[in-house]
Scaffold this active site. Sequence first.
Site, PDB file in Angstrom:
ATOM      1  N   GLU A   1      -6.733   2.500   0.811  1.00  9.81           N
ATOM      2  CA  GLU A   1      -6.510   2.384   2.255  1.00  9.81           C
ATOM      3  C   GLU A   1      -7.547   1.403   2.759  1.00  9.81           C
ATOM      4  OE1 GLU A   1      -7.003   2.656   6.007  1.00  9.81           O
ATOM      5  OE2 GLU A   1      -7.452   4.775   5.756  1.00  9.81           O
TER       6      GLU A   1
ATOM      7  N   CYS B   1      -9.885   0.864  11.713  1.00  6.42           N
ATOM      8  CA  CYS B   1      -8.937  -0.048  11.067  1.00  6.42           C
ATOM      9  C   CYS B   1      -7.541   0.053  11.666  1.00  6.42           C
ATOM     10  CB  CYS B   1      -8.878   0.208   9.566  1.00  6.42           C
ATOM     11  SG  CYS B   1     -10.146  -0.710   8.667  1.00  6.42           S
TER      12      CYS B   1
END
Length: 524
Positions: free
Chosen positions: A249, A283
């Site tokens: 990720e 993010c």
Amino acid sequence: MTTGTTTGTTTGTTTGTDGKLESINPATGDVVGVHPVHDEADVRAAVARARASADWWAGLGFEGRQQVLTQWRGVITRRLAQLCDVVHQETGKPHGDAQLECALAIDHLAWAGSHAAKVLGRRRVSPGLLLANQAASVEYLPLGVVGVIGPWNYPVFTPMGSIAYALAAGNTVVFKPSELTPGVGTWLADSLREVVPDHDLLQVVTGYGETGAALCRAGTDKIAFTGSTATGKRVMAACAETLTPVVIEAGGKDALLVDEDADLDAAADAAAWGAFANAGQTCAGVERVYVHEKVHDRFVDLLAERARSVHAGVDVDAKIGPMTMPGQLDVVRRHVDDALARGGRAVVGGAEAVGDRFVQPTVLVDVPEDSEAVTEETFGPTVTVRRVRDMDEAVELTNAGKYGLGSAIFTAKRGDDLARRLRTGMTSINSVISFAGVPTLPFGGVGDSGFGRIHGPDGLREFTYAKAVTRTRFKAPLNLTTFDRTPEQDSTVATLLLALHGRASQLPKLPRRPLETIRGRRRG
């Protein structure tokens, strides 16, 4: 609401002294904790201990594991203020933001523990007509030991998206927190050990990049990594040496689309929170906004108004804290300077907004699409806003980027259609980052944002392997797996196949083309 840009690096607000790791409050510079720097031998020993406890943990079954995880959830909840303070001290984020991420992590822990049996448990499947004498089943079994490498920006919520689901699936875990937030990881492991003191279900190894690299090579059955794309590639390279599978990720450059029929007040409020919350160190936060030309100017005014009402600091009125990693200040400064040098304008903030520890909210307009502020992950409280002729152009610009983590759309009518066209792992309609808080939804990206999924049923299966089993129920009237099979039996198989799959008597007719077109192609 998840990833940090660097995990396992040797830079940051920590220093090593005689093999010790000092955790520093980024807002004040004070030392808030001292932790060991674990070397390769330490990491391998931790994995060995996890391996020794793996059979016991898997053997408890879904119900037994749920009971343990429920008790752990209770410990975390009762001591929530204590955990939030550790997060606050190590990241600098306000207590309210720390509590929000801890609350979401608790909710995910509850879901994983209570749904693992339904998602992963053994179930019967159809064997099909050719093998009707077989009983077929599939179940999802634990891998064994999972290594988790976590970020600093959401040091509870993000790694727990892997830790909780890996544990619920029956694995033991070795967790390497960011060198910026080792105290948070230690707190989590200690709290679970209070529930199960005699087994090594969750262990923490602390240190720098070398410790993370050692975990990649220590013989775990899978590595779950959250951090920058560049570091993710190094993690993959290290894991490839032992063919250890990974879930990555990585970074994001999420876009928010505002259609002409959107609720502009709600869109501006959401854009401000998505861009500036946690000092922009998210993010899946908002870094780009594409606004329909008919409402662009009004939206910019509303966003600017909200940006001016938010400031970074340590006072009681501050809505955002410091940049947790000092090195990120240089990235933010470079992106803002590049945008302004190439014709962009700062409606709020600008170059002077980037200080020594804090960055004030910055709204940039008229920024070229090939500038760093648009193409690269900034990871600070800045956002670019661009005017587009319609949502088709907005989708095209969004998909042109190399990242594909999350996205958001504000529209009255076209949400589902636009969401389907965006090349991102997640999309929220008329909100931002809501998908991260829904335990039933998978979380992850495409492109440079990584691959694999945490959260939801996909997150549980991510830490298992599928086990397929067949069992002969009765003697087959037509045994296909024997050398005694006769030509007559082969003929019977062919007849069955025709009956089952050959119903289309002929291929569909192709549309007829004008003779002139065919002749023209031949002449060409």
